[in-house]
Design a protein around this motif. Structure first.
Motif, PDB file in Angstrom:
ATOM      1  N   ARG A  93       4.936 -14.111  -6.328  1.00 36.64           N
ATOM      2  CA  ARG A  93       6.135 -14.452  -7.186  1.00 36.64           C
ATOM      3  C   ARG A  93       6.464 -15.935  -6.965  1.00 36.64           C
ATOM      4  O   ARG A  93       6.464 -16.267  -5.449  1.00 36.64           O
ATOM      5  CB  ARG A  93       7.523 -13.437  -6.822  1.00 36.64           C
ATOM      6  N   SER A 101       5.642 -14.115 -12.003  1.00 40.65           N
ATOM      7  CA  SER A 101       5.029 -13.379 -11.110  1.00 40.65           C
ATOM      8  C   SER A 101       3.585 -13.092 -11.670  1.00 40.65           C
ATOM      9  O   SER A 101       3.249 -12.996 -12.848  1.00 40.65           O
ATOM     10  CB  SER A 101       5.571 -12.147 -10.790  1.00 40.65           C
ATOM     11  N   SER A 102       2.454 -12.575 -10.560  1.00 46.26           N
ATOM     12  CA  SER A 102       1.200 -12.258 -11.147  1.00 46.26           C
ATOM     13  C   SER A 102       0.917 -11.277  -9.979  1.00 46.26           C
ATOM     14  O   SER A 102       0.805 -11.410  -9.010  1.00 46.26           O
ATOM     15  CB  SER A 102       0.431 -13.174 -11.466  1.00 46.26           C
ATOM     16  N   THR A 103      -0.062 -10.301 -10.731  1.00 48.66           N
ATOM     17  CA  THR A 103      -1.014  -9.756  -9.627  1.00 48.66           C
ATOM     18  C   THR A 103      -2.479 -10.089  -9.869  1.00 48.66           C
ATOM     19  O   THR A 103      -3.415  -9.561  -9.232  1.00 48.66           O
ATOM     20  CB  THR A 103      -0.951  -8.039  -9.992  1.00 48.66           C
ATOM     21  N   VAL A 104      -2.611 -11.086 -10.427  1.00 48.60           N
ATOM     22  CA  VAL A 104      -4.100 -11.748 -10.642  1.00 48.60           C
ATOM     23  C   VAL A 104      -4.109 -12.812  -9.470  1.00 48.60           C
ATOM     24  O   VAL A 104      -3.568 -14.044  -9.665  1.00 48.60           O
ATOM     25  CB  VAL A 104      -4.201 -12.272 -12.136  1.00 48.60           C
ATOM     26  N   ASP A 152      -1.439   3.292  -4.581  1.00 44.67           N
ATOM     27  CA  ASP A 152      -2.092   2.234  -4.905  1.00 44.67           C
ATOM     28  C   ASP A 152      -1.862   1.088  -4.071  1.00 44.67           C
ATOM     29  O   ASP A 152      -1.255   1.234  -3.111  1.00 44.67           O
ATOM     30  CB  ASP A 152      -1.125   1.850  -6.292  1.00 44.67           C
ATOM     31  N   GLU A 153      -2.804   0.079  -4.283  1.00 45.92           N
ATOM     32  CA  GLU A 153      -2.576  -1.081  -3.117  1.00 45.92           C
ATOM     33  C   GLU A 153      -2.861  -2.415  -4.272  1.00 45.92           C
ATOM     34  O   GLU A 153      -3.580  -2.657  -4.855  1.00 45.92           O
ATOM     35  CB  GLU A 153      -4.154  -1.233  -2.367  1.00 45.92           C
ATOM     36  N   THR A 154      -1.499  -3.017  -3.829  1.00 42.64           N
ATOM     37  CA  THR A 154      -1.257  -4.073  -5.082  1.00 42.64           C
ATOM     38  C   THR A 154      -1.035  -5.354  -4.280  1.00 42.64           C
ATOM     39  O   THR A 154       0.058  -5.042  -3.079  1.00 42.64           O
ATOM     40  CB  THR A 154      -0.129  -3.813  -5.938  1.00 42.64           C
ATOM     41  N   THR A 155      -1.445  -6.562  -4.507  1.00 47.58           N
ATOM     42  CA  THR A 155      -0.931  -7.831  -4.311  1.00 47.58           C
ATOM     43  C   THR A 155      -0.324  -8.580  -5.234  1.00 47.58           C
ATOM     44  O   THR A 155      -0.926  -8.812  -6.014  1.00 47.58           O
ATOM     45  CB  THR A 155      -2.095  -8.669  -3.428  1.00 47.58           C
ATOM     46  N   GLN A 166       8.286 -15.333 -16.262  1.00 48.39           N
ATOM     47  CA  GLN A 166       7.060 -14.721 -17.168  1.00 48.39           C
ATOM     48  C   GLN A 166       6.189 -14.001 -16.031  1.00 48.39           C
ATOM     49  O   GLN A 166       5.753 -14.734 -15.078  1.00 48.39           O
ATOM     50  CB  GLN A 166       6.432 -15.915 -17.678  1.00 48.39           C
ATOM     51  N   ASP A 167       6.054 -12.864 -16.251  1.00 47.45           N
ATOM     52  CA  ASP A 167       5.042 -12.125 -15.417  1.00 47.45           C
ATOM     53  C   ASP A 167       3.851 -11.666 -15.817  1.00 47.45           C
ATOM     54  O   ASP A 167       3.836 -11.466 -17.238  1.00 47.45           O
ATOM     55  CB  ASP A 167       5.910 -10.954 -14.620  1.00 47.45           C
ATOM     56  N   GLU A 168       2.861 -11.662 -15.275  1.00 50.15           N
ATOM     57  CA  GLU A 168       1.616 -11.001 -15.521  1.00 50.15           C
ATOM     58  C   GLU A 168       1.264 -10.193 -14.608  1.00 50.15           C
ATOM     59  O   GLU A 168       1.034 -10.109 -13.276  1.00 50.15           O
ATOM     60  CB  GLU A 168       0.191 -12.024 -15.795  1.00 50.15           C
ATOM     61  N   ASP A 169       0.609  -8.804 -15.273  1.00 52.09           N
ATOM     62  CA  ASP A 169      -0.236  -7.847 -14.034  1.00 52.09           C
ATOM     63  C   ASP A 169      -1.252  -7.287 -14.947  1.00 52.09           C
ATOM     64  O   ASP A 169      -1.209  -7.045 -16.027  1.00 52.09           O
ATOM     65  CB  ASP A 169       0.778  -6.960 -13.449  1.00 52.09           C
ATOM     66  N   PHE A 208      -5.489   6.835  -8.194  1.00 54.98           N
ATOM     67  CA  PHE A 208      -5.674   5.526  -7.191  1.00 54.98           C
ATOM     68  C   PHE A 208      -5.571   4.306  -8.113  1.00 54.98           C
ATOM     69  O   PHE A 208      -6.470   4.410  -9.247  1.00 54.98           O
ATOM     70  CB  PHE A 208      -6.660   5.464  -6.297  1.00 54.98           C
ATOM     71  N   ALA A 209      -5.021   3.259  -7.659  1.00 53.36           N
ATOM     72  CA  ALA A 209      -4.899   2.138  -8.607  1.00 53.36           C
ATOM     73  C   ALA A 209      -5.160   0.724  -7.608  1.00 53.36           C
ATOM     74  O   ALA A 209      -4.556   0.731  -6.670  1.00 53.36           O
ATOM     75  CB  ALA A 209      -3.666   2.143  -9.458  1.00 53.36           C
ATOM     76  N   PRO A 218      -5.657  -3.714  -8.434  1.00 51.81           N
ATOM     77  CA  PRO A 218      -5.383  -4.605  -9.457  1.00 51.81           C
ATOM     78  C   PRO A 218      -6.794  -5.603  -9.624  1.00 51.81           C
ATOM     79  O   PRO A 218      -6.895  -6.253 -10.572  1.00 51.81           O
ATOM     80  CB  PRO A 218      -4.360  -5.766  -8.858  1.00 51.81           C
ATOM     81  N   TRP A 244      -0.572   0.149 -15.114  1.00 46.84           N
ATOM     82  CA  TRP A 244      -1.726   0.595 -14.562  1.00 46.84           C
ATOM     83  C   TRP A 244      -1.708   1.404 -13.113  1.00 46.84           C
ATOM     84  O   TRP A 244      -2.494   1.988 -12.659  1.00 46.84           O
ATOM     85  CB  TRP A 244      -2.768  -0.617 -14.358  1.00 46.84           C
ATOM     86  N   ASP A 289       0.951  -1.083   0.056  1.00 49.53           N
ATOM     87  CA  ASP A 289       0.085  -0.159  -0.045  1.00 49.53           C
ATOM     88  C   ASP A 289       0.837   1.182  -0.186  1.00 49.53           C
ATOM     89  O   ASP A 289       1.591   1.521   0.896  1.00 49.53           O
ATOM     90  CB  ASP A 289      -0.938  -0.076   1.134  1.00 49.53           C
ATOM     91  N   ARG A 290       0.960   1.815  -1.173  1.00 49.21           N
ATOM     92  CA  ARG A 290       2.086   2.961  -1.206  1.00 49.21           C
ATOM     93  C   ARG A 290       1.006   3.975  -1.613  1.00 49.21           C
ATOM     94  O   ARG A 290       0.400   4.113  -2.498  1.00 49.21           O
ATOM     95  CB  ARG A 290       2.878   2.778  -2.339  1.00 49.21           C
TER      96      ARG A 290
END
Lengths: 461, 478
Positions: free
Chosen positions: A56, A69-72, A50-53, B46-49, B65-66, B68, B351, A33-34
């Protein structure tokens, strides 16, 4: 169980399910949370959060290794990540140097402050307001930021740890007549940040930079403020104490050799500063003495570089580390007298920001006081010859007193050579923790008085 | 819900929370990178966001504000949060904010791509890097390294002014390097450049590089450099190869013409600019050979797109014409502050980051000569190529660059190889000294341009050809 540990554990289980019980897997989930409130021309012009989880994954299956890695982080997203990474590993060539997974081992709690972690945009804006007001009408620019991390790591060797950390930082300039003064601070608690103090300091330095003179290039004795010393630490960390660079003989580091002045002691210590208490391989972070009283002792390692060197991991694995190595990210130059936890120096007016730096200046017959280094780039990584410029204030020191402001210089200087035996004439008694502009890295340094710094040209020509 | 629906929900929520303007970008990016060292694969990732970023303007204060999550609820919450952050910005207010008009653009755009780089077999990609680095290692490189990177980005943009744009941009690139380690120093040669070559292109770009064909040469040249004479110190005629000139353009022109820097918005970090808007249209930036364009429409160049991240359609514009400064890189708000009527150069690296003024393709139009003709016409000088280090002051005036290799030029002929070549100067003085320019232009891609806080990595393109400069200081020593 935290949400992050649940996510990491589910990924490890999915790897077992999809790739079989022999697959080795490590997964890290990090919630970040930045928030950063940025100001320029004395008003807030960018204000972001932004708030990201992020997840990795690295796995080793059938002797082959891949990472992803993924943010999904939906159920489907986790499965896609695992299936994709398993498929990638099966297509990779063998990895005979795979160092295996970190064993189960406890980690220390991170440094975390709830008020900082959950700070509001109003709280950041209020500090900006105070900075702007304290600058007394000078044009100002900079930022106030807070970051909250909550992370977890799990691997198929039984390591399962969590950690959290929070930080606050403020960095700003005040300008008058094209002359900039700067003040910055990093801390684990937003309540420690006083925008008024920082704004007043930046303004005092800007005013003291008026009417700079041009000095001829050449070698000068220097007093580097902590803000400038940090640049030396960053380059020593990336190019010198990086275990991969050392293994590949691209580093100057020679353990057991007195490569630095006896006044220099460098430690990497995440636990006493900020950041998560484990690395990306799940190895607990710990205090590592890199240089003790001038003698290089060791370099930092992840599991792969440690295996190559016949050493053990020091807890410095980074994302992308196989390419660029194991780098200290909490490097500290210890102040003189080991006064690491002192209350800090008394503020003084003018270009010298504090009594600690002032004490170093007293001994200078003719030299320069330097606030910041800027845009430094390495000409040769082994000798660590670096070029760059001064920024945010340079002053001539004569007979122990600041006499006039000086225009910016370009320098070309070997950093280890500048700190070599006999090169360090004084170390401040108080270390400042300062923020990194880019990464989750922290640098702590006192002011330094050095015998010689090679200025190769005036910035104006 | 479609991604457009998600973005629309976020915009509406921001408006409901008091914003007078809002926009939202849903982005989905896949990234793949592989590296090899001395004939072995070193890393594959391999990364995905994916996520949404919302920008809200409340009064004259911005918030961003962002998150996922791409649900309706998450998007609405993000829009509301962006407006709340904008409201907090008003505690330290600035001047009135306007946006230069672009019209409510609708459209779809995709970069050209013959061979989908993410669909090329990993084994084939690995073989390419393994072969090239093994060959280089066998020919004397202590460290033979190779790497490719692929980005596949889709984005959906919606604004409260009626924008509705989707784009797919595929980018990739690769390069190899050979490092040799001597006593107390290292030498390195790279192909095709320090970072490799990158573009908005499919795998055909990487195929065209033919990395293996250059692997042995760069290793042998790196080893030769260890014993080559040092670059002499002094003033001389300098010929720069196109790759180094691309970086020279990037650092001493591209960043200097960013309007946010000129306006002081980057003063505390990236710095300002030596340029004064009062001199736009009249300032002599360089010699009459100097024609710099801002052109995001160049097919295959790394800074190309159909619309920028504010929805402004891509368009070519002059930045320097016959040596005179005539244009800037601008966004809708910065252009309005400056009284300009164009934008189109705002992008973000994902994003979760605020779009800001970034270079697109900033390049030097080609000249009438060839590199051979330039060398033929030079009695005494140094040819330098392939960047090794770069540093420039915060106003983008004083620079010092190091190159991997130099060669003496004597009496119209390329002579001995020179070690550790560097050159230094002041931007406008340097550009005014350009007296010969070749027509052998390549759009070099720079995939690692840093700017902004929190930090953002930008992808930029720089068409450049070899050129000659007079009275340049070279050989600065540490």
């Amino acid at each position: 169980m935290s949400r992050e540990l649940d996510l990491a554990g589910r990924v490890v289980e999915l790897v077992r399910e999809i790739a079989g019980p022999e697959a080795e897997a490590e997964a890290a989930a990090t919630y970040t949370d930045r928030a950063l409130t940025r100001f320029a021309n004395s008003s807030i012009h960018q204000n972001v959060a932004d708030e990201t989880t992020g997840l990795r994954l690295r796995l080793h299956v059938d002797g082959r290794t891949a990472a992803g890695s993924s943010t999904v982080v939906t159920d489907e997203g986790l499965r896609v990540l695992v299936e994709r990474t398993v498929a990638a590993a099966r297509l990779c060539p063998p990895d005979p140097a795979w160092p295996g997974l970190a064993p189960a081992s406890p980690v220390a709690p991170g440094n975390w402050d709830s008020a900082t972690a959950h700070a509001s945009p109003d709280e950041r804006a209020d500090r900006v307001r105070a900075f702007v007001d304290a600058a007394g009408g000078l044009e100002t620019a900079g930022y106030c930021r807070t970051v909250n991390w909550a992370g977890a790591f799990a691997n198929s060797a039984g390591q399962a740890v969590t950690g959290r950390s929070a930080e606050a930082a403020m960095d700003g300039i005040a300008r008058t007549g094209g002359i900039d003064g700067v003040a910055r601070r990093n801390t684990g608690r937003l309540s420690d940040l006083d925008g008024a103090v920082l704004g007043a300091r930046a303004a005092a330095k800007a005013r003291a930079g008026a009417a700079p003179i041009e000095l001829a290039p050449g070698r000068y004795e220097v007093v580097l403020e902590p803000t400038a010393v940090v640049d030396i630490l960053q380059n020593l960390a990336i190019f010198g104490f990086n275990g991969k660079a050392y293994n590949e003989r691209r580093s100057f580091a020679e353990p057991g050799v007195a490569q630095f002045d006896p006044a220099i002691t460098l430690v990497d210590d995440a636990l006493d500063t900020l950041g998560l208490p484990y690395d990306t391989e799940g190895t607990p972070k710990r205090r590592v003495a890199l240089v003790e009283r001038g003698v290089t002792r060791t370099v930092t390692h992840d599991r792969r570089t440690a295996a190559e060197a016949g050493a053990t991991s020091t807890g410095h694995a980074l994302a992308g580390g196989p390419s660029f190595g194991a780098v200290p990210t909490n490097l500290r130059l210890l102040p003189d007298g080991q006064d690491e936890n002192g209350s800090g120096p008394t503020e003084v007016a003018g270009p010298v920001v504090d009594s600690d730096t002032a004490a170093l200046i007293v001994g200078v017959r003719r030299g320069l006081l330097v606030t910041d280094f800027w845009y430094t780039r390495v000409l040769d990584p082994k000798s660590l010859v670096v070029t760059g410029l001064t920024r945010n204030g340079v002053w001539l020191v004569e007979d122990g007193e600041v006499t006039t402001a000086v225009r910016n210089f370009r320098f070309t200087q070997s950093y280890p050579q500048a700190l070599a035996p006999g090169g360090v004439l004084g170390v401040g008694r108080y270390a400042s923790l300062l923020p990194d502009s880019w990464d989750a890295s922290w640098w702590s340094a006192p002011a330094l008085r050095l015998a010689s710094w090679n200025f190769t040209g005036g910035a104006s020509g | 819900m479609t991604h457009f629906d998600v973005a629309t929900a976020a915009v509406q929520a921001a408006l409901d929370a008091g914003a007078r303007y809002a926009d939202a970008r849903v982005m989905h990016r896949r990234y793949e990178s592989m590296s090899a060292r001395n004939g072995e694969i070193e890393q594959l990732t391999q990364d995905e966001d994916a996520g949404i970023g919302v920008r809200a303007l409340v009064g004259s204060s911005w918030g961003f504000f962002a998150v996922p999550e791409l649900s309706d609820a998450a998007a609405r919450a993000a829009g509301t949060r962006a407006a709340r952050i904008a409201t907090a910005s008003a505690r330290v207010p600035g001047p009135a904010v306007d946006l230069v008009p672009t019209g409510g653009q609708s459209g779809t755009w995709a970069s050209a791509c013959e061979a989908d780089p993410l669909s090329v077999a990993l084994a084939d990609k690995g073989d390419l890097l393994v072969h090239a680095t093994k060959l280089s290692h066998e020919h004397g490189a202590d460290l033979a390294e190779g790497r490719y990177q692929i980005w596949d980005t889709s984005k959906w943009f919606v604004s409260s002014e009626g924008h509705r744009i989707d784009q797919r941009i595929r980018e990739c690139g690769a390069g190899i390097s050979a490092t040799v380690i001597g006593d107390g120093e290292t030498q390195r040669r790279s192909y095709p450049s320090y970072r490799g070559q990158y573009g908005t292109s499919g795998w055909e770009l990487i195929d065209s590089l033919d990395l293996g064909a250059h692997a042995a040469r760069i290793a042998e040249e790196a080893r030769e450099l260890l014993t080559a004479p040092m670059c002499p110190s002094g003033e001389t005629t300098l010929i720069l190869g196109g790759e180094q000139l691309a970086l020279q353009i990037h650092e001493s022109v591209g960043h200097a013409i960013e309007l946010d820097r000129i306006l002081g918005w980057e003063a505390a970090f990236a710095g300002t600019s030596w340029l004064d808007l009062n001199q736009l249209g009249s300032l002599r930036y360089g010699s009459e050979l100097m024609n710099i364009t801002i052109d995001p429409t160049i097919p295959g160049a790394l800074g190309s797109f159909g619309f920028d991240d504010e929805g402004t359609p891509a368009a070519k514009r002059d930045a320097v014409r016959e040596g005179r400064w005539v244009g800037v890189l601008a966004g809708r708000d910065s252009a309005a502050v400056a009284g300009l009527d164009y934008a189109g150069s705002v992008r973000s690296d994902g994003w979760s980051r605020l779009p800001m003024v970034r270079m697109t393709n900033v390049g030097l139009e080609p000249g009438p000569h060839s590199l051979d003709e330039i060398i033929d016409a030079t009695d005494d000088g140094i040819l330098m190529d392939i960047n090794r280090s770069w540093s420039i002051d915060d106003k983008r005036l004083n620079f010092q660059f190091g190159c991997e290799v130099g060669w003496e030029v004597k009496n119209g002929r390329r002579g001995r190889m020179l070690r550790n070549p560097t050159y230094t100067g002041i931007g406008p003085q340097f550009w005014r000294s350009m007296d010969m320019l070749s027509g052998e232009s390549i759009a070099w891609g720079t995939p690692n341009c840093g700017k902004g806080q929190p930090g953002q990595i930008g992808h930029t393109g720089h068409p450049a050809a070899p050129a000659r400069f007079t009275n340049v200081r070279v050989g600065v020593r540490g």
